[in-house]
Write a protein that holds these residues in place. Structure first.
Motif, PDB file in Angstrom:
ATOM      1  N   PHE B  33       0.838  -1.206   0.000  1.00  0.00           N
ATOM      2  CA  PHE B  33       0.000   0.000   0.000  1.00  0.00           C
ATOM      3  C   PHE B  33       0.873   1.256   0.000  1.00  0.00           C
ATOM      4  CE2 PHE B  33      -3.708  -2.436   1.424  1.00  0.00           C
ATOM      5  CZ  PHE B  33      -3.117  -3.503   2.088  1.00  0.00           C
ATOM      6  N   SER B  97      -5.671 -11.889   3.887  1.00  0.00           N
ATOM      7  CA  SER B  97      -6.517 -12.614   4.842  1.00  0.00           C
ATOM      8  C   SER B  97      -7.958 -12.214   4.604  1.00  0.00           C
ATOM      9  CB  SER B  97      -6.129 -12.285   6.272  1.00  0.00           C
ATOM     10  OG  SER B  97      -7.093 -12.800   7.173  1.00  0.00           O
ATOM     11  N   ALA B  99     -10.213 -13.218   6.774  1.00  0.00           N
ATOM     12  CA  ALA B  99     -10.834 -13.293   8.108  1.00  0.00           C
ATOM     13  C   ALA B  99     -11.412 -11.930   8.454  1.00  0.00           C
ATOM     14  CB  ALA B  99      -9.803 -13.731   9.136  1.00  0.00           C
ATOM     15  N   SER B 100     -11.873 -11.780   9.672  1.00  0.00           N
ATOM     16  CA  SER B 100     -12.559 -10.540  10.026  1.00  0.00           C
ATOM     17  C   SER B 100     -11.593  -9.378  10.183  1.00  0.00           C
ATOM     18  CB  SER B 100     -13.348 -10.731  11.320  1.00  0.00           C
ATOM     19  OG  SER B 100     -12.474 -11.139  12.350  1.00  0.00           O
ATOM     20  N   GLY B 101     -10.781  -9.158   9.174  1.00  0.00           N
ATOM     21  CA  GLY B 101      -9.845  -8.040   9.184  1.00  0.00           C
ATOM     22  C   GLY B 101      -8.638  -8.268  10.052  1.00  0.00           C
ATOM     23  N   ALA B 102      -8.455  -9.499  10.513  1.00  0.00           N
ATOM     24  CA  ALA B 102      -7.437  -9.751  11.541  1.00  0.00           C
ATOM     25  C   ALA B 102      -6.031  -9.875  10.973  1.00  0.00           C
ATOM     26  CB  ALA B 102      -7.790 -11.007  12.324  1.00  0.00           C
ATOM     27  N   TYR B 103      -5.605  -8.911  10.240  1.00  0.00           N
ATOM     28  CA  TYR B 103      -4.188  -8.863   9.914  1.00  0.00           C
ATOM     29  C   TYR B 103      -3.743  -7.428  10.013  1.00  0.00           C
ATOM     30  CZ  TYR B 103      -5.645  -7.245   5.288  1.00  0.00           C
ATOM     31  OH  TYR B 103      -6.207  -6.536   4.265  1.00  0.00           O
ATOM     32  N   GLU B 104      -2.546  -7.253  10.504  1.00  0.00           N
ATOM     33  CA  GLU B 104      -2.025  -5.908  10.647  1.00  0.00           C
ATOM     34  C   GLU B 104      -1.223  -5.537   9.418  1.00  0.00           C
ATOM     35  OE1 GLU B 104       0.327  -7.718  13.867  1.00  0.00           O
ATOM     36  OE2 GLU B 104       1.752  -6.122  13.389  1.00  0.00           O
ATOM     37  N   GLN B 105      -1.057  -4.255   9.238  1.00  0.00           N
ATOM     38  CA  GLN B 105      -0.178  -3.758   8.188  1.00  0.00           C
ATOM     39  C   GLN B 105       1.126  -3.322   8.830  1.00  0.00           C
ATOM     40  OE1 GLN B 105      -2.094  -0.799   5.734  1.00  0.00           O
ATOM     41  NE2 GLN B 105      -3.728  -2.197   5.151  1.00  0.00           N
ATOM     42  N   TYR B 106       2.201  -3.595   8.132  1.00  0.00           N
ATOM     43  CA  TYR B 106       3.532  -3.200   8.582  1.00  0.00           C
ATOM     44  C   TYR B 106       3.970  -2.004   7.755  1.00  0.00           C
ATOM     45  CZ  TYR B 106       3.527  -7.770  10.809  1.00  0.00           C
ATOM     46  OH  TYR B 106       3.203  -8.859  11.572  1.00  0.00           O
ATOM     47  N   PHE B 107       4.423  -0.987   8.431  1.00  0.00           N
ATOM     48  CA  PHE B 107       4.730   0.274   7.757  1.00  0.00           C
ATOM     49  C   PHE B 107       6.233   0.515   7.662  1.00  0.00           C
ATOM     50  CE2 PHE B 107       0.760   2.587   7.137  1.00  0.00           C
ATOM     51  CZ  PHE B 107      -0.116   1.817   7.886  1.00  0.00           C
TER      52      PHE B 107
END
Lengths: 116, 116
Positions: B33, B97, B99-107
């Protein structure tokens, strides 16, 4: 449409006290995820905590907890025992998977200053 | 540890110049992103990519283009820089993923671009 609202542009807290950063969200979808990120002055976004819309319990990670009130559509971040290193910008964010949107929707942020 | 790197921390360009911002991640993430961060507006999505050579417009794509020729690298291009593109640019990556949004983004650490 998804929207995140953070109404506190800036907050002050005394060291060792607890502080609550407000976040309200808007989505009509029942399945979503809520995130909090910290951004120190260095600029890098640091993931703090995640809450799923179907999670029964409020998420906790060390000194961070998420006060999730689904009926009120709020996901406030609580930082216990504030430290000087907690001074930073804090962003609340949301993802709604069923919309097909893979990116996060962010609020405008809250600048927290911890005073000695 | 996931690492997302950006080619420059600070960049100064002149109006009309073509500007390339590079982002590299080392965790084999499918999603990448580009966000833009402005005071009081939080982070806004410019473009994202879910696979090599695949891209989708975000919320504010005007004046920008992207390129993803390799999985680990995602470039943001300002074809003809303008002063209103002066901002902080943040790159992020994440796994896929549903799933219910359960992944984080790494910046990444961000690139502060000034267009004069």
């Amino acid at each position: 449409a998804q929207k995140i609202t953070q109404t506190q542009p800036g907050m002050f807290v005394q060291e060792k006290e607890a502080v609550t950063l407000d976040c309200t969200y808007d989505t009509s979808d029942p399945s979503y995820g809520l995130f909090w990120y910290k951004q120190p002055s260095s600029g890098e976004m640091i993931f703090l905590i995640y809450q799923g819309s179907y999670d029964q319990q409020n998420a906790t990670e060390g000194r961070y907890s998420l006060n999730f009130q689904k009926a009120r559509k709020s996901a406030n971040l609580v930082i216990s025992a504030s430290q000087l290193g907690d001074s930073a910008m804090y962003f609340c964010a949301m993802r709604v998977p069923d919309t097909g949107r893979r990116a996060l929707t962010f609020g405008s942020g809250t600048r927290l200053q911890v005073q000695p | 540890d996931v690492k997302v790197t950006q080619s420059s921390r600070y960049l100064v360009k002149r109006t009309g110049e073509k500007v390339f911002l590079e982002c590299v991640q080392d965790m084999d993430h499918e999603n990448m992103f580009w966000y833009r961060q402005d005071p009081g507006l939080g982070l806004r999505l410019i473009y994202f990519s879910y696979d090599v050579k695949m891209k989708e417009k975000g919320d504010i794509p005007e004046g920008y283009s992207v390129s993803r020729e390799k999985k680990e690298r995602f470039s943001l291009i300002l074809e003809s820089a303008s002063t209103n593109q002066t901002s902080m640019y943040l790159c992020a990556s994440s796994l896929v993923s549903w799933a219910s949004g359960a992944y984080e983004q790494y910046f990444g650490p961000g690139t502060r671009l000034t267009v004069t």
